[in-house]
Scaffold this active site. Sequence first.
Site, PDB file in Angstrom:
ATOM      1  N   HIS A  55      33.866  48.497  41.046  1.00  0.00           N
ATOM      2  CA  HIS A  55      34.373  48.217  42.466  1.00  0.00           C
ATOM      3  C   HIS A  55      35.640  48.786  42.565  1.00  0.00           C
ATOM      4  O   HIS A  55      36.416  49.252  41.575  1.00  0.00           O
ATOM      5  CB  HIS A  55      34.293  46.848  42.965  1.00  0.00           C
ATOM      6  CG  HIS A  55      35.187  46.116  42.022  1.00  0.00           C
ATOM      7  ND1 HIS A  55      34.757  45.095  41.060  1.00  0.00           N
ATOM      8  CD2 HIS A  55      36.583  45.759  42.179  1.00  0.00           C
ATOM      9  CE1 HIS A  55      35.977  44.606  40.430  1.00  0.00           C
ATOM     10  NE2 HIS A  55      37.090  45.062  41.115  1.00  0.00           N
TER      11      HIS A  55
HETATM   12  C1  T46 Z   1      39.500  43.706  39.445  1.00  0.00           C
HETATM   13  C2  T46 Z   1      39.059  43.640  37.911  1.00  0.00           C
HETATM   14  C3  T46 Z   1      40.012  44.182  36.935  1.00  0.00           C
HETATM   15  C4  T46 Z   1      37.291  34.391  41.923  1.00  0.00           C
HETATM   16  O1  T46 Z   1      37.071  33.329  42.472  1.00  0.00           O
HETATM   17  N1  T46 Z   1      38.639  34.723  42.032  1.00  0.00           N
HETATM   18  C5  T46 Z   1      39.356  35.682  41.720  1.00  0.00           C
HETATM   19  O2  T46 Z   1      40.494  35.982  41.696  1.00  0.00           O
HETATM   20  C6  T46 Z   1      38.623  36.829  40.854  1.00  0.00           C
HETATM   21  C7  T46 Z   1      39.076  37.753  40.265  1.00  0.00           C
HETATM   22  C8  T46 Z   1      37.123  36.495  40.592  1.00  0.00           C
HETATM   23  N2  T46 Z   1      36.645  35.426  41.285  1.00  0.00           N
HETATM   24  C9  T46 Z   1      35.229  35.154  41.096  1.00  0.00           C
HETATM   25  C10 T46 Z   1      34.144  36.328  41.824  1.00  0.00           C
HETATM   26  C11 T46 Z   1      33.024  36.122  40.801  1.00  0.00           C
HETATM   27  O3  T46 Z   1      32.146  35.207  40.993  1.00  0.00           O
HETATM   28  O4  T46 Z   1      34.916  35.486  39.671  1.00  0.00           O
HETATM   29  C12 T46 Z   1      33.702  36.048  39.632  1.00  0.00           C
HETATM   30  C13 T46 Z   1      33.812  37.364  38.644  1.00  0.00           C
HETATM   31  O5  T46 Z   1      34.515  38.180  39.349  1.00  0.00           O
HETATM   32  P1  T46 Z   1      34.277  39.911  39.412  1.00  0.00           P
HETATM   33  O6  T46 Z   1      32.843  39.935  39.103  1.00  0.00           O
HETATM   34  O7  T46 Z   1      34.954  40.357  40.477  1.00  0.00           O
HETATM   35  O8  T46 Z   1      35.153  40.189  37.933  1.00  0.00           O
HETATM   36  P2  T46 Z   1      35.293  41.764  37.459  1.00  0.00           P
HETATM   37  O9  T46 Z   1      35.747  41.523  36.043  1.00  0.00           O
HETATM   38  O10 T46 Z   1      33.961  42.641  37.653  1.00  0.00           O
HETATM   39  O11 T46 Z   1      36.550  42.291  38.248  1.00  0.00           O
HETATM   40  C14 T46 Z   1      37.681  41.652  38.047  1.00  0.00           C
HETATM   41  C15 T46 Z   1      38.501  41.491  39.486  1.00  0.00           C
HETATM   42  O12 T46 Z   1      37.404  40.773  40.613  1.00  0.00           O
HETATM   43  C16 T46 Z   1      38.699  42.792  40.105  1.00  0.00           C
HETATM   44  O13 T46 Z   1      39.631  42.540  41.346  1.00  0.00           O
HETATM   45  O14 T46 Z   1      39.967  44.419  39.739  1.00  0.00           O
HETATM   46  O15 T46 Z   1      38.666  42.340  37.396  1.00  0.00           O
END
Ligand code: T46
Length: 141
Positions: A55
Site C-alpha cells: 500500500h
Molecule cells: C506501513 C507498514 C510499514 C491498527 O489498528 N493501527 C495501526 O496503527 C496499524 C499500523 C495497523 N492497525 C491494524 C490494521 C490491520 O487490521 O493492524 C492490522 C495490520 O495492519 P496492516 O495490514 O496495515 O499492516 P502492514 O504491516 O501491512 O502495514 C503497516 C502499516 O499499516 C503501514 O502504515 O507503512 O506497516
Amino acid sequence: MKQDLLPNCWLTDVPVKGDERGRLVALEAQHEVPFDIARVYYIFDSEPNAPRGFHAHRNLQQYAVCVRGSLTMRLDNGREKRDVLLNRPDQALYIGSMVWREMHDLTPDCVLMVLADSLYDEADYIRDYDRFLELARGAGA
Ligand code: T46
C-alpha cells in the site's frame, strides 16, 4: 551517513549512546525524527513467507527502525523502485507520503518499530496499485 533512496525516502544512521553496559538509541521528535510523533507501532512474530505492506499513504510520514532481525523494504514512487535491507538498530528509514511499500523476507525474530506522524486512519491508505500509479504519476506530471 544518509543515503537518499527516492526523493522522499532515505536511510540514515542514528546516534548511538554507548557505555560499558551496552548501547542505547534515543529518537526525538523534530530532532532525529523529522516530524512530531503521533503514533508508534511495531511488527513482530512474523510468519515465514508472509510479506506485508502493499500500500501507499496519501499523507502519512513514517520513520522505521528494524531493532532486531531483518527485512527487505521495497519502495516505489510510481517512477523508481528501491529495495533496502533493514537489519540494524542504529539505522532508520524515512518514508514520506505517496510511496508504495512492500515488506519482504521478514526473519522470524524481526522487530520493526515504526514512528508515524498521524494516528491510524484507513482513509489515508491506497491499497490498489493501479490507483496508486494513477495518483502518483498524476501528481508529478
Ligand atoms: C506501513 C507498514 C510499514 C491498527 O489498528 N493501527 C495501526 O496503527 C496499524 C499500523 C495497523 N492497525 C491494524 C490494521 C490491520 O487490521 O493492524 C492490522 C495490520 O495492519 P496492516 O495490514 O496495515 O499492516 P502492514 O504491516 O501491512 O502495514 C503497516 C502499516 O499499516 C503501514 O502504515 O507503512 O506497516
